[in-house]
Design a protein around this motif. Structure first.
Motif, PDB file in Angstrom:
ATOM      1  N   TYR A  88       0.669  -1.340   0.044  1.00  0.00           N
ATOM      2  CA  TYR A  88       0.056  -0.022   0.023  1.00  0.00           C
ATOM      3  C   TYR A  88       0.867   1.478  -0.001  1.00  0.00           C
ATOM      4  N   ILE A  89       2.007   1.193   0.426  1.00  0.00           N
ATOM      5  CA  ILE A  89       3.002   2.359   0.765  1.00  0.00           C
ATOM      6  C   ILE A  89       3.865   2.308  -0.335  1.00  0.00           C
TER       7      ILE A  89
ATOM      8  N   PRO B 227       4.436   1.514  -3.962  1.00  0.00           N
ATOM      9  CA  PRO B 227       4.254   2.039  -5.142  1.00  0.00           C
ATOM     10  C   PRO B 227       4.040   3.573  -5.207  1.00  0.00           C
ATOM     11  N   PRO B 228       3.023   4.058  -4.473  1.00  0.00           N
ATOM     12  CA  PRO B 228       2.946   5.599  -4.525  1.00  0.00           C
ATOM     13  C   PRO B 228       4.218   6.249  -4.358  1.00  0.00           C
ATOM     14  N   PHE B 229       5.151   5.947  -3.321  1.00  0.00           N
ATOM     15  CA  PHE B 229       6.321   6.719  -3.067  1.00  0.00           C
ATOM     16  C   PHE B 229       7.250   6.151  -4.147  1.00  0.00           C
TER      17      PHE B 229
ATOM     18  N   ALA C 131       6.446   5.670  -7.388  1.00  0.00           N
ATOM     19  CA  ALA C 131       5.884   6.532  -8.651  1.00  0.00           C
ATOM     20  C   ALA C 131       6.196   8.225  -8.262  1.00  0.00           C
ATOM     21  N   ALA C 132       6.207   8.736  -7.017  1.00  0.00           N
ATOM     22  CA  ALA C 132       6.495   9.874  -6.821  1.00  0.00           C
ATOM     23  C   ALA C 132       7.909  10.088  -6.785  1.00  0.00           C
ATOM     24  N   TYR C 133       8.707   9.158  -6.535  1.00  0.00           N
ATOM     25  CA  TYR C 133      10.167   9.467  -6.684  1.00  0.00           C
ATOM     26  C   TYR C 133      10.642   9.497  -8.107  1.00  0.00           C
TER      27      TYR C 133
END
Length: 105
Positions: A70-71, A73-75, A77-79
């Motif tokens: 949950y944590i 993939p968004p991090f 992608a943001a990187y």
């Protein structure tokens, strides 16, 4: 009159089949309790940190494993988006970028 004087006298005067004065009105005295006596010690008084290090390591790993999808993939992608935006900004502000896109702005 003799039993009345004994009842009003108080103390450990032998009386009746139980062998002792049970006290004035409302007293919680009575026959002595007999039987099995048990003692207990609450678990947090025995050894409060028993296995705390072991449990902390494995519980942390279990919680991390259940939440990482949950944590992460968004991090990630943001990187990559921030990395792309930083490189693009540096290129557009460089000499080559101004020469290529300078007249469009």
């Amino acid at each position: 009159m003799r039993p009345t004087q004994v009842l009003r006298g108080g103390g450990d005067v032998p009386l009746g089949k139980y062998g002792s004065y049970i006290g004035p009105w409302g007293a919680t005295g009575g026959q002595k309790q007999r039987g099995i006596i048990t003692y207990g010690l609450s678990p947090n008084r025995q050894n409060p940190f028993a296995g705390a290090g072991h449990d902390a390591i494995f519980n942390t790993f279990r919680r991390f494993r259940s939440q990482v999808l949950y944590i992460a993939p968004p991090f990630i992608a943001a990187y990559y988006i921030m990395d792309w935006a930083t490189e693009r900004n540096q290129y557009l502000n460089s000499k080559a970028g101004r020469a290529e896109f300078g007249e469009e702005e």
